[in-house]
Scaffold this active site. Sequence first.
Site, mmCIF file in Angstrom:
data_model
loop_
_atom_site.group_PDB
_atom_site.id
_atom_site.type_symbol
_atom_site.label_atom_id
_atom_site.label_comp_id
_atom_site.label_asym_id
_atom_site.label_seq_id
_atom_site.Cartn_x
_atom_site.Cartn_y
_atom_site.Cartn_z
ATOM 1 N N ARG A 1 0.827 -1.217 0.000
ATOM 2 C CA ARG A 1 0.000 0.000 0.000
ATOM 3 C C ARG A 1 0.860 1.265 0.000
ATOM 4 O O ARG A 1 0.419 2.315 -0.471
ATOM 5 C CB ARG A 1 -0.931 0.002 1.219
ATOM 6 C CG ARG A 1 -2.198 -0.805 0.958
ATOM 7 C CD ARG A 1 -3.118 -0.782 2.148
ATOM 8 N NE ARG A 1 -4.446 -1.249 1.778
ATOM 9 C CZ ARG A 1 -5.353 -1.688 2.644
ATOM 10 N NH1 ARG A 1 -5.064 -1.722 3.936
ATOM 11 N NH2 ARG A 1 -6.537 -2.069 2.223
ATOM 12 N N LYS B 1 -13.306 -9.044 8.422
ATOM 13 C CA LYS B 1 -14.235 -7.913 8.609
ATOM 14 C C LYS B 1 -15.641 -8.383 8.232
ATOM 15 O O LYS B 1 -16.235 -7.935 7.243
ATOM 16 C CB LYS B 1 -13.786 -6.722 7.768
ATOM 17 C CG LYS B 1 -12.464 -6.135 8.265
ATOM 18 C CD LYS B 1 -12.003 -4.961 7.443
ATOM 19 C CE LYS B 1 -10.688 -4.419 7.968
ATOM 20 N NZ LYS B 1 -10.068 -3.438 7.072
#
Length: 403
Positions: free
Chosen positions: A37, A202
Amino acid sequence: MKTIDELLAEGVDGKRVFVRADLNVPMADGLITDDGRIRAVLPTVKALADAGAKVVVASHLGRPKGAPDPKFSLLQAAERLGELLDAPIAFAQDTVGPAAHDAVNGLQPGQVAVIENLRFNAGETSKDDTERGEFADQLAALADVYVGDGFGAVHRKHASVYDLPARLPHYAGYLIATEVGVLKKLTEDVQRPYVVVLGGAKVSDKLAVIDQLLGKADRILVGGGMVYTFLKAKGYEVGSSLLQEDQLATVTEYLERAEKTGVEIVLPVDTLVAPEFPDLSGKAPANPGTVAADAMPAGQMGLDIGPETSKLYASKLADAATVFWNGPMGVFEHPDYAAGTRAVAQALVESKGFTVVGGGDSAAAVRILGFDENAFGHISTGGGASLEYLEGKTLPGLAALED
Ligand SMILES: Nc1ncnc2c1ncn2[C@@H]1O[C@H](COP(=O)(O)OP(=O)(O)O)[C@@H](O)[C@H]1O
Ligand SMILES: O=C(OP(=O)(O)O)[C@H](O)COP(=O)(O)O
């Protein structure tokens, strides 16, 4: 949406440019385990710095509770950004206070500062528009221009993602432009069979996306921590596995709707179990057991899909013309629970279809497990963000960049 190229054409020399990045990198024992990232935002940061901007990079890391927490400091990510840019980076130990202003005021054109984790301030994630707005005002005081490039967070209606761009001239960075370009293809011209693989941790966020995906995908393979809410909804024991109790009725409805509409929801036939979550620091052998998915013992936790499920999922991916995968199949950070994630990654590598892997941990997993990034059609930095884009939702962080 105005792009960074337009900003560069207008000129940024000496201007303070706020870059909202997603530097939410996976960490273990205080060290970054995958810097994908950070590398993803380099083109934007470099282009701005090369053009003489004073670049202010901001991001969240993890989910601190609205107050400083050294465990979630962005310092390591800032240092890594400096290494990758091969340039010194100023790091502000505060997000908006005097330390942030000092760091920004000390920048010369072409230099870069990183401010501390945005989520150390409760205003960042607040559901209260006024509280978020007040924090956005403080952030706005640090910059003249806003560049949105944190694709992984564009589905969040957070101050730095949604409210701040309304306060400054705003532009989309290179990463957002690339990500949206690829995902657009999956919404406008998807080749079928279209298979979506969902896993990860999640669960509450990502169960919700199935509602829309049921009208778009031909087949949905479920793994990771998502699985156990499905198994429980079918009436099976799931022991101490991740479970979203409040969504059991929703999941039951998904299963019924899928049956009626001919969408295949594929669930594991076996799963790896252990009495407890593995120690990820020492990575001592966890010695998991393998059990049928409908025969999990009480008191045990499901931590990966089993070997029969890996084979089943590979066969369900073999004829796919399009694959979107978000969420590891198991706790891949421990070698005893990496086989399911490896099997799905391998199936994508062997696929003749267009394959997209999305999500901070999913993207990290394929790299950490040694797969060649070029063997996939696209590796997206966003998991939840990509899924919500594919659902057809308006994403706050993209809407905010519209003119
Ligand atoms: N059965 C499971 N139980 C608990 N955690 C799991 C399980 N399977 C996968 N995980 C965890 O899911 C995490 C990644 O989830 P998530 O953040 O949703 O994915 P992504 O970042 O790719 O969107 C990994 O850290 C992995 O250890
Ligand atoms: O890791 C992220 O999302 P992802 O796990 O869905 O890829 C983003 O940084 C967003 O983080 P959040 O889900 O804590 O808002």
